[in-house]
Design an enzyme around this catalytic site. Structure first.
Site, PDB file in Angstrom:
ATOM      1  N   ASP A 142       0.814  -1.233   0.000  1.00  0.00           N
ATOM      2  CA  ASP A 142       0.000   0.000   0.000  1.00  0.00           C
ATOM      3  C   ASP A 142       0.843   1.276   0.000  1.00  0.00           C
ATOM      4  O   ASP A 142       0.340   2.349  -0.328  1.00  0.00           O
ATOM      5  CB  ASP A 142      -0.922   0.022   1.224  1.00  0.00           C
ATOM      6  CG  ASP A 142      -1.955  -1.087   1.201  1.00  0.00           C
ATOM      7  OD1 ASP A 142      -2.055  -1.774   0.170  1.00  0.00           O
ATOM      8  OD2 ASP A 142      -2.659  -1.278   2.210  1.00  0.00           O
ATOM      9  N   MET A 188      -5.535  -2.811  -5.416  1.00  0.00           N
ATOM     10  CA  MET A 188      -5.582  -2.729  -3.947  1.00  0.00           C
ATOM     11  C   MET A 188      -5.063  -1.386  -3.442  1.00  0.00           C
ATOM     12  O   MET A 188      -4.541  -0.579  -4.207  1.00  0.00           O
ATOM     13  CB  MET A 188      -4.747  -3.851  -3.330  1.00  0.00           C
ATOM     14  CG  MET A 188      -5.468  -5.176  -3.247  1.00  0.00           C
ATOM     15  SD  MET A 188      -4.393  -6.385  -2.447  1.00  0.00           S
ATOM     16  CE  MET A 188      -5.537  -7.749  -2.228  1.00  0.00           C
TER      17      MET A 188
HETATM   18  O1  F6P Z   1      -2.610  -4.127   3.583  1.00  0.00           O
HETATM   19  C1  F6P Z   1      -2.256  -4.692   2.387  1.00  0.00           C
HETATM   20  C2  F6P Z   1      -3.450  -5.172   1.605  1.00  0.00           C
HETATM   21  O2  F6P Z   1      -2.915  -5.910   0.547  1.00  0.00           O
HETATM   22  C3  F6P Z   1      -4.397  -4.073   1.139  1.00  0.00           C
HETATM   23  O3  F6P Z   1      -3.993  -3.445  -0.025  1.00  0.00           O
HETATM   24  C4  F6P Z   1      -5.682  -4.836   0.952  1.00  0.00           C
HETATM   25  O4  F6P Z   1      -6.809  -4.011   1.095  1.00  0.00           O
HETATM   26  C5  F6P Z   1      -5.629  -5.824   2.061  1.00  0.00           C
HETATM   27  O5  F6P Z   1      -4.264  -6.053   2.333  1.00  0.00           O
HETATM   28  C6  F6P Z   1      -6.304  -7.116   1.744  1.00  0.00           C
HETATM   29  O6  F6P Z   1      -6.225  -7.906   2.871  1.00  0.00           O
HETATM   30  P1  F6P Z   1      -6.614  -9.453   2.919  1.00  0.00           P
HETATM   31  O7  F6P Z   1      -5.682 -10.191   2.045  1.00  0.00           O
HETATM   32  O8  F6P Z   1      -6.467  -9.798   4.359  1.00  0.00           O
HETATM   33  O9  F6P Z   1      -8.020  -9.526   2.407  1.00  0.00           O
END
Ligand code: F6P
Length: 408
Positions: A142, A188
Site C-alpha cells: 500500500d 488494492m
Molecule cells: O494491507 C495490504 C493489503 O494488501 C491491502 O492493499 C488490501 O486491502 C488488504 O491487504 C487485503 O487484505 P486481505 O488479504 O487480508 O483480504
C-alpha cells in the site's frame, strides 16, 4: 545479541521474504546463535510457534530461493495486541516466551497495523524495565507508512500493475470500433492510492496508457464517471480505467458497497474491500450498453515475485540488515525507514524513526500529484515511482514454473 526472533504480519508482498533474508544474514554475521521465525506472527508466537531459521537458510541456494518466494514464508496474521492496561497477562506471556528462548531482540516486518505491535511491546518493555529490544521493519504494497520515502513491497506491486496494464491495454485495443470494450481494473490499496496511481507507469512510447485513474484521495462521483466513459466512447474503441478498491463517494460509502454492504471487518477495523470493479462494470453496462469487463488484480499484485523489482528486493533486504544493526546498537521501539538520496540517478539509504509516529498512521498521495481534471497522475508522481520499479531478478525455474522455498 544471543538469540533473536523475526515475524511477518499483515498482507504479504513479493519481497517480504527478502527482509527475513537480510535479518538472518546480518544476524549470523554478528554471531547471533539462533535466528527464530514466528509462525503466523505474534499470534503464533503467543502459542510459542517458532522455528529455527538455520533449518532453512544455512546454504546460499535456499537464501536465494527465499528472495524469490512470494507470500510470507513464516506465515502472517492480522492480530492486534490489546491495550496494556487490564491485559498484562498477554504481555507477560510474550516476555516469558522471550526469556525462555533467550531472545534479546524481536523484529516485526509489517505495515501500519503491524507497527502497533512493536509500539505496544516496546512500551511494555520500557514500563517494566525489560532488557529486550523491539524493531519494526517496513513492508506494505500500500506504500502508506509515514516518514519513510516508500515501503518495501510497493515497487514490485507497482511493476506488476504497470506491466499488466500495458498488456491489458494491448489486448483491449485489438478490435475496431464495432467491438468497443470498457475494461475496469481494480487495484488494492485500501485508503491510499499509491498502488492505483502506479497504473500511470504503463504509459510509454509504445503505450497510450490508461484512460482514467480513480484514487481514494478524491471523492468518487458516479455521474461524472459514467459521463467520462460516454465521452471516451465517442472518441475511442478501447477504454481502460484503473480504479482503487478504496474509492468512496462523498457521503463516505465505499463504491464496492453500492451493491452490497455486508462486509467482513478485520481486527484493526478494516473492511474487506473487493468487488469495486465488478460493481462499476454492472453500472456501466446498464448506463451505456457498452461491452464491459471487470478485472480485479487482487492477490496477483502482491504475489508476483516473478516480476518483482530488483530495487525493491535489494531495499527489502537492506531494511532487514539495518534493523539488526540498530538492535545491536541497543535501539528499541523504532522502525527502519528508506530515504531517497539522489533524485536523478536514484539511490537510497536508510534512516530510523520512533515507532510512535508511525504505528496506525496512513500516508496518502499528495493531492498536488493528482491531475483531477484529466483523472491522471502528474509528472511528480511518475518521477517518484519510476525508479522504484527498476531491475529484475529472474526466478529459478523448475518444471517450467518458478520454484519457491516453503516451510515444512
Ligand atoms: O494491507 C495490504 C493489503 O494488501 C491491502 O492493499 C488490501 O486491502 C488488504 O491487504 C487485503 O487484505 P486481505 O488479504 O487480508 O483480504
Amino acid at each position: 545479541m544471543k538469540n533473536i526472533v523475526v515475524g511477518q504480519s499483515g498482507g504479504p508482498t513479493a519481497v517480504i521474504n527478502s527482509s527475513v533474508a537480510g535479518i538472518y544474514k546480518r544476524a549470523k554475521e554478528l554471531g547471533v546463535e539462533k535466528v527464530y521465525g514466528m509462525v503466523h506472527g505474534i499470534e503464533g508466537f503467543l502459542n510459542e510457534n517458532i522455528i529455527d531459521l538455520d533449518e532453512y537458510l544455512n546454504n546460499d541456494e535456499n537464501y536465494e530461493l527465499l528472495k524469490r518466494t512470494p507470500s510470507a514464508f513464516l506465515g502472517s496474521c492480522r492480530y492486534k495486541l490489546p491495550e496494556i492496561d487490564g491485559n498484562e497477562e498477554v504481555y507477560e506471556k510474550i516476555f516469558k516466551i522471550l526469556e525462555k528462548n533467550h531472545i534479546d531482540a524481536l523484529f516485526y516486518i509489517g505495515g501500519n497495523d503491524s507497527m502497533d505491535t512493536i509500539k505496544m511491546l516496546s512500551d511494555y518493555a520500557k514500563e517494566h524495565n525489560k532488557k529486550e529490544v523491539f524493531m519494526g521493519v517496513p513492508k506494505t504494497i500500500d506504500n502508506d507508512l509515514p516518514i519513510t520515502d516508500h515501503c518495501p513491497g510497493y515497487g514490485s506491486a507497482a511493476k506488476y500493475i504497470a506491466t499488466s496494464l500495458k498488456e491489458i491495454i494491448r489486448d483491449n485495443s485489438s478490435f475496431d470500433k464495432t467491438r468497443q470494450t470498457v475494461c475496469i481494473v481494480e487495484i488494492m490499496g485500501r485508503h491510499a492510492g499509491w498502488l492505483t496511481a502506479a497504473a500511470a507507469l504503463a504509459k510509454d512510447d509504445d503505450c497510450e496508457g490508461v484512460d482514467a485513474i480513480y484514487l481514494p484521495e478524491v471523492d468518487f462521483n458516479l455521474d461524472e464517471f459514467i459521463k467520462n466513459i460516454k465521452d471516451l466512447a465517442k472518441k475511442k474503441s478501447s477504454i481502460v480505467i484503473a480504479v482503487s478498491e478504496g474509492v468512496k463517494t462523498s457521503d463516505g460509502k465505499f463504491v464496492c458497497e453500492l451493491n452490497d454492504d455486508d462486509r467482513k471487518v478485520d481486527a484493526f477495523g478494516h473492511k474487506q474491500l473487493s468487488g469495486c470493479a465488478s460493481t462499476l462494470a454492472s453500472i456501466v453496462v446498464k448506463e451505456t450498453g457498452l461491452k464491459t469487463r471487470a478485472i480485479e488484480f487482487s492477490t496477483l499484485q502482491r504475489a508476483a515475485t516473478h516480476l518483482a523489482s530488483l530495487t525493491d528486493i535489494n531495499e527489502a533486504e537492506m531494511v532487514g540488515i539495518k534493523a539488526i544493526d540498530a538492535a545491536n546498537d541497543g535501539k528499541s521501539g523504532m522502525m527502519i525507514t528508506l530515504e531517497r538520496k539522489d533524485y536523478n540517478g536514484y539511490t537510497s539509504t536508510t534512516g530510523i524513526y520512533d515507532i510512535h509516529n508511525i504505528a496506525n498512521v496512513e500516508k496518502k498521495i499528495p493531492l498536488e500529484w493528482i491531475d483531477t481534471k484529466n483523472n491522471q497522475m502528474t509528472k511528480e508522481f511518475i518521477d517518484y515511482a519510476r525508479p522504484l520499479i527498476q531491475g529484475e531478478l529472474l526466478p529459478i525455474f523448475k518444471n517450467g514454473v518458478p520454484t519457491h522455498l516453503v516451510r515444512k
